[in-house]
Scaffold this motif. Sequence first.
Motif, PDB file in Angstrom:
ATOM      1  N   PRO A   1     -36.683 -21.322 -33.536  1.00  0.00           N
ATOM      2  CA  PRO A   1     -36.369 -19.890 -33.489  1.00  0.00           C
ATOM      3  C   PRO A   1     -37.603 -19.018 -33.754  1.00  0.00           C
ATOM      4  CG  PRO A   1     -35.533 -20.860 -35.517  1.00  0.00           C
ATOM      5  CD  PRO A   1     -36.079 -21.991 -34.683  1.00  0.00           C
ATOM      6  N   PRO A   2     -37.550 -17.776 -33.321  1.00  0.00           N
ATOM      7  CA  PRO A   2     -38.699 -16.883 -33.491  1.00  0.00           C
ATOM      8  C   PRO A   2     -39.164 -16.764 -34.943  1.00  0.00           C
ATOM      9  CG  PRO A   2     -36.936 -15.785 -32.270  1.00  0.00           C
ATOM     10  CD  PRO A   2     -36.432 -17.125 -32.665  1.00  0.00           C
ATOM     11  N   GLU A   3     -38.218 -16.715 -35.865  1.00  0.00           N
ATOM     12  CA  GLU A   3     -38.607 -16.561 -37.271  1.00  0.00           C
ATOM     13  C   GLU A   3     -39.374 -17.779 -37.792  1.00  0.00           C
ATOM     14  OE1 GLU A   3     -34.247 -17.716 -37.018  1.00  0.00           O
ATOM     15  OE2 GLU A   3     -35.447 -16.127 -36.141  1.00  0.00           O
ATOM     16  N   GLU A   4     -39.147 -18.930 -37.193  1.00  0.00           N
ATOM     17  CA  GLU A   4     -39.894 -20.136 -37.567  1.00  0.00           C
ATOM     18  C   GLU A   4     -41.374 -19.995 -37.197  1.00  0.00           C
ATOM     19  OE1 GLU A   4     -40.459 -23.580 -39.371  1.00  0.00           O
ATOM     20  OE2 GLU A   4     -38.379 -23.001 -39.035  1.00  0.00           O
ATOM     21  N   LEU A   5     -41.625 -19.237 -36.138  1.00  0.00           N
ATOM     22  CA  LEU A   5     -42.989 -19.022 -35.667  1.00  0.00           C
ATOM     23  C   LEU A   5     -43.608 -17.745 -36.211  1.00  0.00           C
ATOM     24  CD1 LEU A   5     -42.346 -19.941 -31.952  1.00  0.00           C
ATOM     25  CD2 LEU A   5     -43.514 -21.345 -33.660  1.00  0.00           C
ATOM     26  N   GLY A   6     -42.791 -16.920 -36.834  1.00  0.00           N
ATOM     27  CA  GLY A   6     -43.292 -15.649 -37.340  1.00  0.00           C
ATOM     28  C   GLY A   6     -43.538 -14.635 -36.239  1.00  0.00           C
ATOM     29  N   ILE A   7     -42.720 -14.701 -35.169  1.00  0.00           N
ATOM     30  CA  ILE A   7     -42.857 -13.755 -34.059  1.00  0.00           C
ATOM     31  C   ILE A   7     -41.517 -13.064 -33.821  1.00  0.00           C
ATOM     32  CG2 ILE A   7     -44.727 -15.037 -32.976  1.00  0.00           C
ATOM     33  CD1 ILE A   7     -42.722 -16.143 -30.941  1.00  0.00           C
ATOM     34  N   SER A   8     -41.552 -12.000 -33.059  1.00  0.00           N
ATOM     35  CA  SER A   8     -40.326 -11.258 -32.760  1.00  0.00           C
ATOM     36  C   SER A   8     -39.498 -12.015 -31.718  1.00  0.00           C
ATOM     37  CB  SER A   8     -40.660  -9.876 -32.214  1.00  0.00           C
ATOM     38  OG  SER A   8     -41.204  -9.981 -30.905  1.00  0.00           O
ATOM     39  N   PRO A   9     -38.176 -11.761 -31.706  1.00  0.00           N
ATOM     40  CA  PRO A   9     -37.334 -12.371 -30.670  1.00  0.00           C
ATOM     41  C   PRO A   9     -37.792 -11.990 -29.258  1.00  0.00           C
ATOM     42  CG  PRO A   9     -35.976 -11.550 -32.450  1.00  0.00           C
ATOM     43  CD  PRO A   9     -37.382 -11.055 -32.710  1.00  0.00           C
ATOM     44  N   GLY A  10     -38.272 -10.773 -29.085  1.00  0.00           N
ATOM     45  CA  GLY A  10     -38.734 -10.342 -27.766  1.00  0.00           C
ATOM     46  C   GLY A  10     -39.948 -11.112 -27.288  1.00  0.00           C
ATOM     47  N   LEU A  11     -40.905 -11.324 -28.183  1.00  0.00           N
ATOM     48  CA  LEU A  11     -42.089 -12.102 -27.809  1.00  0.00           C
ATOM     49  C   LEU A  11     -41.709 -13.548 -27.536  1.00  0.00           C
ATOM     50  CD1 LEU A  11     -45.126 -12.325 -27.365  1.00  0.00           C
ATOM     51  CD2 LEU A  11     -45.379 -12.714 -29.830  1.00  0.00           C
ATOM     52  N   HIS A  12     -40.821 -14.082 -28.337  1.00  0.00           N
ATOM     53  CA  HIS A  12     -40.334 -15.454 -28.143  1.00  0.00           C
ATOM     54  C   HIS A  12     -39.748 -15.599 -26.738  1.00  0.00           C
ATOM     55  CE1 HIS A  12     -37.663 -18.952 -28.831  1.00  0.00           C
ATOM     56  NE2 HIS A  12     -38.472 -19.259 -29.843  1.00  0.00           N
ATOM     57  N   ALA A  13     -38.872 -14.688 -26.367  1.00  0.00           N
ATOM     58  CA  ALA A  13     -38.237 -14.741 -25.048  1.00  0.00           C
ATOM     59  C   ALA A  13     -39.248 -14.521 -23.929  1.00  0.00           C
ATOM     60  CB  ALA A  13     -37.122 -13.711 -24.962  1.00  0.00           C
ATOM     61  N   ALA A  14     -40.181 -13.600 -24.134  1.00  0.00           N
ATOM     62  CA  ALA A  14     -41.163 -13.291 -23.090  1.00  0.00           C
ATOM     63  C   ALA A  14     -42.113 -14.456 -22.840  1.00  0.00           C
ATOM     64  CB  ALA A  14     -41.957 -12.042 -23.479  1.00  0.00           C
ATOM     65  N   VAL A  15     -42.471 -15.178 -23.895  1.00  0.00           N
ATOM     66  CA  VAL A  15     -43.427 -16.288 -23.760  1.00  0.00           C
ATOM     67  C   VAL A  15     -42.739 -17.574 -23.313  1.00  0.00           C
ATOM     68  CG1 VAL A  15     -44.993 -17.786 -25.070  1.00  0.00           C
ATOM     69  CG2 VAL A  15     -45.064 -15.313 -25.401  1.00  0.00           C
ATOM     70  N   LEU A  16     -41.564 -17.856 -23.871  1.00  0.00           N
ATOM     71  CA  LEU A  16     -40.933 -19.146 -23.615  1.00  0.00           C
ATOM     72  C   LEU A  16     -39.844 -19.108 -22.542  1.00  0.00           C
ATOM     73  CD1 LEU A  16     -40.754 -20.347 -27.313  1.00  0.00           C
ATOM     74  CD2 LEU A  16     -42.415 -20.971 -25.552  1.00  0.00           C
ATOM     75  N   GLY A  17     -39.228 -17.982 -22.321  1.00  0.00           N
ATOM     76  CA  GLY A  17     -38.198 -17.871 -21.285  1.00  0.00           C
ATOM     77  C   GLY A  17     -38.668 -18.283 -19.904  1.00  0.00           C
ATOM     78  N   PRO A  18     -39.870 -17.843 -19.484  1.00  0.00           N
ATOM     79  CA  PRO A  18     -40.342 -18.214 -18.152  1.00  0.00           C
ATOM     80  C   PRO A  18     -40.520 -19.717 -17.926  1.00  0.00           C
ATOM     81  CG  PRO A  18     -41.503 -16.300 -18.924  1.00  0.00           C
ATOM     82  CD  PRO A  18     -40.714 -16.810 -20.101  1.00  0.00           C
ATOM     83  N   LEU A  19     -40.639 -20.493 -18.996  1.00  0.00           N
ATOM     84  CA  LEU A  19     -40.723 -21.952 -18.823  1.00  0.00           C
ATOM     85  C   LEU A  19     -39.470 -22.512 -18.159  1.00  0.00           C
ATOM     86  CD1 LEU A  19     -42.186 -23.023 -22.293  1.00  0.00           C
ATOM     87  CD2 LEU A  19     -43.408 -22.862 -20.116  1.00  0.00           C
TER      88      LEU A  19
END
Length: 69
Positions: free
Chosen positions: A46-64
């Motif tokens: 989850p984003p909080e595990e990485l210390g990033i926002s949910p939006g950044l998480h989705a933007a970086v990993l969603g396209p995979l």
Amino acid sequence: MSHVAADDVRAALTAHLDPPQWVHLSEVLPADATFPDYEALARALPPEELGISPGLHAAVLGPLFGEFE
């Protein structure tokens, strides 16, 4: 159905995160992990595990997974 491998997740994240954040990946992302979809990845890393926002998480990993294209 193809799965996204941990190496692909790691590559996407290291391209967008600062080194202290991606060093932590080795502790929370098993090298042999695979993910069938973004939702499974978000539950496992989850984003909080990485210390990033949910939006950044989705933007970086969603396209995979072909999302957000």
